[in-house]
Write a protein that holds these residues in place. Sequence first.
Motif, PDB file in Angstrom:
ATOM      1  N   GLY A 197      46.435  69.882  26.546  1.00 23.05           N
ATOM      2  CA  GLY A 197      47.859  70.113  26.332  1.00 23.05           C
ATOM      3  C   GLY A 197      48.228  70.385  24.885  1.00 23.05           C
ATOM      4  N   VAL A 198      47.236  70.553  24.032  1.00 25.50           N
ATOM      5  CA  VAL A 198      47.480  70.807  22.606  1.00 25.50           C
ATOM      6  C   VAL A 198      47.085  72.236  22.267  1.00 25.50           C
ATOM      7  CG1 VAL A 198      46.729  70.237  20.244  1.00 25.50           C
ATOM      8  CG2 VAL A 198      47.215  68.406  21.880  1.00 25.50           C
ATOM      9  N   VAL A 199      47.930  72.881  21.478  1.00 24.67           N
ATOM     10  CA  VAL A 199      47.576  74.157  20.852  1.00 24.67           C
ATOM     11  C   VAL A 199      47.368  73.849  19.382  1.00 24.67           C
ATOM     12  CG1 VAL A 199      48.400  76.449  20.204  1.00 24.67           C
ATOM     13  CG2 VAL A 199      48.867  75.562  22.504  1.00 24.67           C
ATOM     14  N   GLY A 200      46.157  74.038  18.904  1.00 26.73           N
ATOM     15  CA  GLY A 200      45.838  73.859  17.488  1.00 26.73           C
ATOM     16  C   GLY A 200      45.595  75.220  16.863  1.00 26.73           C
ATOM     17  N   LEU A 201      46.253  75.478  15.747  1.00 25.21           N
ATOM     18  CA  LEU A 201      46.127  76.762  15.058  1.00 25.21           C
ATOM     19  C   LEU A 201      45.849  76.535  13.584  1.00 25.21           C
ATOM     20  CD1 LEU A 201      49.316  78.439  16.577  1.00 25.21           C
ATOM     21  CD2 LEU A 201      46.949  78.930  17.222  1.00 25.21           C
ATOM     22  N   VAL A 202      45.144  77.473  12.977  1.00 28.40           N
ATOM     23  CA  VAL A 202      44.934  77.448  11.534  1.00 28.40           C
ATOM     24  C   VAL A 202      45.256  78.820  10.957  1.00 28.40           C
ATOM     25  CG1 VAL A 202      43.220  75.589  11.481  1.00 28.40           C
ATOM     26  CG2 VAL A 202      42.462  77.951  11.799  1.00 28.40           C
ATOM     27  N   ALA A 203      45.669  78.806   9.703  1.00 28.17           N
ATOM     28  CA  ALA A 203      45.852  80.036   8.932  1.00 28.17           C
ATOM     29  C   ALA A 203      44.703  80.074   7.938  1.00 28.17           C
ATOM     30  CB  ALA A 203      47.190  80.018   8.215  1.00 28.17           C
ATOM     31  N   VAL A 204      43.963  81.162   7.945  1.00 24.51           N
ATOM     32  CA  VAL A 204      42.776  81.288   7.104  1.00 24.51           C
ATOM     33  C   VAL A 204      42.942  82.476   6.168  1.00 24.51           C
ATOM     34  CG1 VAL A 204      40.270  81.587   7.093  1.00 24.51           C
ATOM     35  CG2 VAL A 204      41.364  80.285   8.939  1.00 24.51           C
ATOM     36  N   GLN A 205      42.704  82.214   4.885  1.00 22.31           N
ATOM     37  CA  GLN A 205      42.790  83.247   3.851  1.00 22.31           C
ATOM     38  C   GLN A 205      41.526  83.160   3.014  1.00 22.31           C
ATOM     39  OE1 GLN A 205      45.888  82.700   0.785  1.00 22.31           O
ATOM     40  NE2 GLN A 205      46.493  84.798   1.219  1.00 22.31           N
ATOM     41  N   ASN A 206      40.764  84.233   2.963  1.00 19.85           N
ATOM     42  CA  ASN A 206      39.501  84.249   2.215  1.00 19.85           C
ATOM     43  C   ASN A 206      38.604  83.081   2.599  1.00 19.85           C
ATOM     44  OD1 ASN A 206      40.297  86.567   0.787  1.00 19.85           O
ATOM     45  ND2 ASN A 206      41.318  85.320  -0.763  1.00 19.85           N
ATOM     46  N   ASP A 207      38.441  82.863   3.894  1.00 17.96           N
ATOM     47  CA  ASP A 207      37.594  81.791   4.446  1.00 17.96           C
ATOM     48  C   ASP A 207      38.054  80.387   4.085  1.00 17.96           C
ATOM     49  OD1 ASP A 207      35.850  83.570   5.769  1.00 17.96           O
ATOM     50  OD2 ASP A 207      34.760  83.915   3.901  1.00 17.96           O
ATOM     51  N   LYS A 208      39.301  80.238   3.643  1.00 15.16           N
ATOM     52  CA  LYS A 208      39.847  78.919   3.323  1.00 15.16           C
ATOM     53  C   LYS A 208      41.042  78.649   4.227  1.00 15.16           C
ATOM     54  CE  LYS A 208      42.019  76.239  -0.322  1.00 15.16           C
ATOM     55  NZ  LYS A 208      42.675  76.248  -1.614  1.00 15.16           N
ATOM     56  N   VAL A 209      41.118  77.423   4.772  1.00 13.16           N
ATOM     57  CA  VAL A 209      42.262  77.033   5.591  1.00 13.16           C
ATOM     58  C   VAL A 209      43.445  76.793   4.662  1.00 13.16           C
ATOM     59  CG1 VAL A 209      43.184  75.306   7.173  1.00 13.16           C
ATOM     60  CG2 VAL A 209      40.804  76.017   7.384  1.00 13.16           C
ATOM     61  N   VAL A 210      44.508  77.573   4.866  1.00 13.70           N
ATOM     62  CA  VAL A 210      45.708  77.441   4.028  1.00 13.70           C
ATOM     63  C   VAL A 210      46.916  76.982   4.836  1.00 13.70           C
ATOM     64  CG1 VAL A 210      44.935  79.069   2.261  1.00 13.70           C
ATOM     65  CG2 VAL A 210      46.256  79.905   4.241  1.00 13.70           C
ATOM     66  N   GLY A 211      46.716  76.773   6.139  1.00 14.33           N
ATOM     67  CA  GLY A 211      47.806  76.298   6.974  1.00 14.33           C
ATOM     68  C   GLY A 211      47.279  75.815   8.311  1.00 14.33           C
ATOM     69  N   ALA A 212      48.058  74.959   8.965  1.00 14.38           N
ATOM     70  CA  ALA A 212      47.661  74.449  10.276  1.00 14.38           C
ATOM     71  C   ALA A 212      48.902  74.043  11.052  1.00 14.38           C
ATOM     72  CB  ALA A 212      46.718  73.260  10.131  1.00 14.38           C
ATOM     73  N   ALA A 213      48.778  74.102  12.372  1.00 12.98           N
ATOM     74  CA  ALA A 213      49.853  73.664  13.257  1.00 12.98           C
ATOM     75  C   ALA A 213      49.241  72.987  14.470  1.00 12.98           C
ATOM     76  CB  ALA A 213      50.710  74.852  13.704  1.00 12.98           C
ATOM     77  N   GLN A 214      49.940  71.966  14.963  1.00 17.22           N
ATOM     78  CA  GLN A 214      49.571  71.288  16.199  1.00 17.22           C
ATOM     79  C   GLN A 214      50.807  71.253  17.085  1.00 17.22           C
ATOM     80  OE1 GLN A 214      49.500  67.044  16.260  1.00 17.22           O
ATOM     81  NE2 GLN A 214      47.757  66.948  17.659  1.00 17.22           N
ATOM     82  N   LEU A 215      50.691  71.835  18.272  1.00 20.33           N
ATOM     83  CA  LEU A 215      51.778  71.820  19.246  1.00 20.33           C
ATOM     84  C   LEU A 215      51.307  71.100  20.498  1.00 20.33           C
ATOM     85  CD1 LEU A 215      51.807  74.858  17.811  1.00 20.33           C
ATOM     86  CD2 LEU A 215      53.816  75.025  19.236  1.00 20.33           C
ATOM     87  N   LEU A 216      52.160  70.240  21.031  1.00 18.42           N
ATOM     88  CA  LEU A 216      51.924  69.593  22.307  1.00 18.42           C
ATOM     89  C   LEU A 216      52.764  70.371  23.308  1.00 18.42           C
ATOM     90  CD1 LEU A 216      52.520  65.939  21.058  1.00 18.42           C
ATOM     91  CD2 LEU A 216      50.439  67.302  20.867  1.00 18.42           C
ATOM     92  N   THR A 217      52.157  70.789  24.428  1.00 18.93           N
ATOM     93  CA  THR A 217      52.896  71.676  25.326  1.00 18.93           C
ATOM     94  C   THR A 217      52.530  71.476  26.783  1.00 18.93           C
ATOM     95  OG1 THR A 217      53.490  73.976  25.766  1.00 18.93           O
ATOM     96  CG2 THR A 217      51.224  73.559  25.061  1.00 18.93           C
TER      97      THR A 217
END
Length: 141
Positions: free
Chosen positions: A42-62
């Motif tokens: 029930g979780v959507v996990g997302l990351v934002a990646v720039q030049n192979d580095k994680v620069v953002g993340a989100a966790q949604l329960l749905t």
Amino acid sequence: MSVEIRPFGREYADGVVALAQAEGWPTFSDAERVTRLLTAPGVVGLVAVQNDKVVGAAQLLTDGHQAYLAILVVAAEARGQGIGKRLIEAGFQASKAVRMDLLSTPESEEFYRRFTHREITGLRLFQGAPREAGDSEPGLR
């Protein structure tokens, strides 16, 4: 520099931990926990990646109709590039939700108010006995 929004995978856990540590968030303090929390049913996990580095993340329960944005974090040096907006948009798409609820700190309200929204009152409850008037606020995130 191009930023990609990707589904969370174990290979991004250390990057999410680094973002959480920079924000002072103890809940996301180790890679095993981050992996468990961002890949749970029930979780959507997302990351934002720039030049192979994680620069953002989100966790949604749905449940596929509504979603709760549990975390949204963007590295301080990457803010203002539309990464948070893209993570929220990708969260809507991945979850198929028609609405997303969230709690916000006063510092982030301006960001969230840019989206079509309706403001409602919210509280964060913690395990334990009810607080008495004058008790200090728990320091948990």
